[in-house]
Design an enzyme around this catalytic site. Structure first.
Site, short mmCIF file in Angstrom:
data_model
loop_
_atom_site.label_atom_id
_atom_site.label_comp_id
_atom_site.label_asym_id
_atom_site.label_seq_id
_atom_site.Cartn_x
_atom_site.Cartn_y
_atom_site.Cartn_z
N ASP A 24 13.86 -37.32 -1.98
CA ASP A 24 12.43 -37.53 -1.72
C ASP A 24 11.83 -36.42 -0.87
O ASP A 24 12.51 -35.84 -0.02
CB ASP A 24 12.25 -38.88 -1.01
CG ASP A 24 10.82 -39.37 -1.07
OD1 ASP A 24 10.01 -38.80 -1.82
OD2 ASP A 24 10.51 -40.32 -0.32
N HIS A 41 9.12 -29.67 -6.93
CA HIS A 41 10.16 -30.23 -7.81
C HIS A 41 11.16 -29.16 -8.23
O HIS A 41 12.36 -29.44 -8.37
CB HIS A 41 9.52 -30.88 -9.04
CG HIS A 41 8.72 -32.11 -8.68
ND1 HIS A 41 9.20 -33.08 -7.82
CD2 HIS A 41 7.48 -32.52 -9.04
CE1 HIS A 41 8.28 -34.03 -7.67
NE2 HIS A 41 7.23 -33.72 -8.40
N LEU A 134 33.97 -34.15 -9.50
CA LEU A 134 32.92 -35.10 -9.12
C LEU A 134 32.37 -35.88 -10.32
O LEU A 134 32.12 -35.30 -11.38
CB LEU A 134 31.77 -34.31 -8.48
CG LEU A 134 30.52 -35.10 -8.11
CD1 LEU A 134 30.78 -35.98 -6.89
CD2 LEU A 134 29.34 -34.16 -7.82
C1 FPP Z 1 10.46 -37.39 -5.02
O1 FPP Z 1 9.64 -36.53 -4.28
C2 FPP Z 1 10.99 -36.66 -6.15
C3 FPP Z 1 10.86 -37.03 -7.45
C4 FPP Z 1 10.19 -38.25 -7.91
C5 FPP Z 1 11.41 -36.18 -8.50
C6 FPP Z 1 12.78 -35.67 -8.15
C7 FPP Z 1 13.15 -34.74 -9.19
C8 FPP Z 1 13.87 -33.64 -8.96
C9 FPP Z 1 14.44 -33.23 -7.65
C10 FPP Z 1 14.22 -32.81 -10.11
C11 FPP Z 1 15.42 -33.47 -10.73
C12 FPP Z 1 16.06 -32.55 -11.56
C13 FPP Z 1 17.28 -32.71 -12.02
C14 FPP Z 1 17.81 -31.60 -12.79
C15 FPP Z 1 18.10 -33.92 -11.79
P1 FPP Z 1 8.08 -36.81 -4.27
O2 FPP Z 1 7.48 -36.09 -5.41
O3 FPP Z 1 7.85 -38.29 -4.26
O4 FPP Z 1 7.69 -36.16 -2.91
P2 FPP Z 1 6.53 -36.67 -1.95
O5 FPP Z 1 6.91 -38.06 -1.53
O6 FPP Z 1 6.61 -35.69 -0.82
O7 FPP Z 1 5.25 -36.60 -2.71
#
Ligand code: FPP
Length: 243
Positions: A24, A41, A134
């Site tokens: 997050d 992201h 893993l």
């Molecule tokens: C939460 O941060 C993140 C997500 C909902 C998306 C997570 C996705 C990735 C890290 C990419 C995944 C990729 C692979 C290859 C597995 P947020 O957007 O809610 O952040 P915020 O709370 O600060 O707005």
């Protein structure tokens, strides 16, 4: 390594068998830098690869990461498309799994995703199935309640068909009907970014998990933070309801 100046080192510590992470804070990381959320992201995805490699290196058995929840569809289409494209790029780079001896499994309502992603996912799972390092679960279109509902329905169907009796439904048969069937429950759940909630993540499996929270935003979460979290985990007294 974090423990250089101290007596403690990872090798003196007990590793949890299964760590689950809520990745997050990507959006806030981007906002702090006046960048679009997509940059957050991308940074989060790069960090995910680094942390997964590190977990493999230290000999962790299971890592489960939350990439996209059943609730994340509520985000603007542009952001959803961006996350799906990051995922496509990751999946196309199949050597991520093969050369690194990481066995990948996707958990969630996968069949509801776009066809090309489903194809890439099944290919990546097939290509890494012999890996002995893993076990990496990527939760995608995943919701804990959705998973439990799916498990209940599959058990109800078996009862309906006369394949099992209601009395045969146990905690174990429910666990065996989840996406994580056959895997140990997560021992340790990490959530960076200053939020203190589970957000529908592994809600059945986390019954006895230990939790670790921090204000660090996911793209800034390094292997040193993971070392510190594992050190803290070692101070916990897990009693599983006993004394
Ligand atoms: C939460 O941060 C993140 C997500 C909902 C998306 C997570 C996705 C990735 C890290 C990419 C995944 C990729 C692979 C290859 C597995 P947020 O957007 O809610 O952040 P915020 O709370 O600060 O707005």
């Amino acid at each position: 390594m974090l423990f250089k100046s101290k007596k403690t080192s990872l090798k003196d510590l007990v590793l949890p068998r299964h760590i689950a992470i809520i990745m997050d804070g990507n959006g806030r990381w981007a906002k702090k830098r006046a960048l679009p959320r997509s940059a957050g992201h991308s940074a989060g995805s790069k960090n995910f690869k680094d942390i997964a490699r590190y977990c493999n290196k230290i000999g962790l058995e299971y890592l489960t990461v939350y990439a996209f929840s059943t609730e994340n569809w509520k985000r603007p289409k542009e952001e959803v498309d961006n996350i799906m494209n990051i995922l496509r790029d990751y999946l196309k780079d199949a050597k991520n799994f093969k050369d690194e001896n990481i066995k990948v499994k996707f958990i969630g309502n996968i069949e509801a995703l776009p066809d090309d992603i489903v194809f890439l996912i099944r290919d990546a799972e097939e290509n890494s199935k012999e890996a002995t390092g893993l076990n990496l679960n990527i939760a995608l279109n995943y919701g804990g309640r959705d998973e439990i509902l799916f498990a209940f329905k599959s058990l109800a169907k078996k009862v309906q068909k006369g394949e099992m009796n209601i009395e045969d439904i146990t905690e174990q048969t429910i666990s065996n009907s989840l996406y994580t069937a056959g895997q140990p429950d997560p021992d340790f759940i990490i959530r960076p970014s200053g939020e203190y909630r589970l957000s529908n993540y592994l809600i059945w499996q986390s019954a006895y998990a230990e939790f670790w929270f921090s204000d660090i935003l996911w793209p800034d979460f390094t292997s040193k933070h993971l070392d510190k979290a594992i050190e803290d985990y070692n101070k916990r007294n897990r009693r599983f309801g006993g004394v």
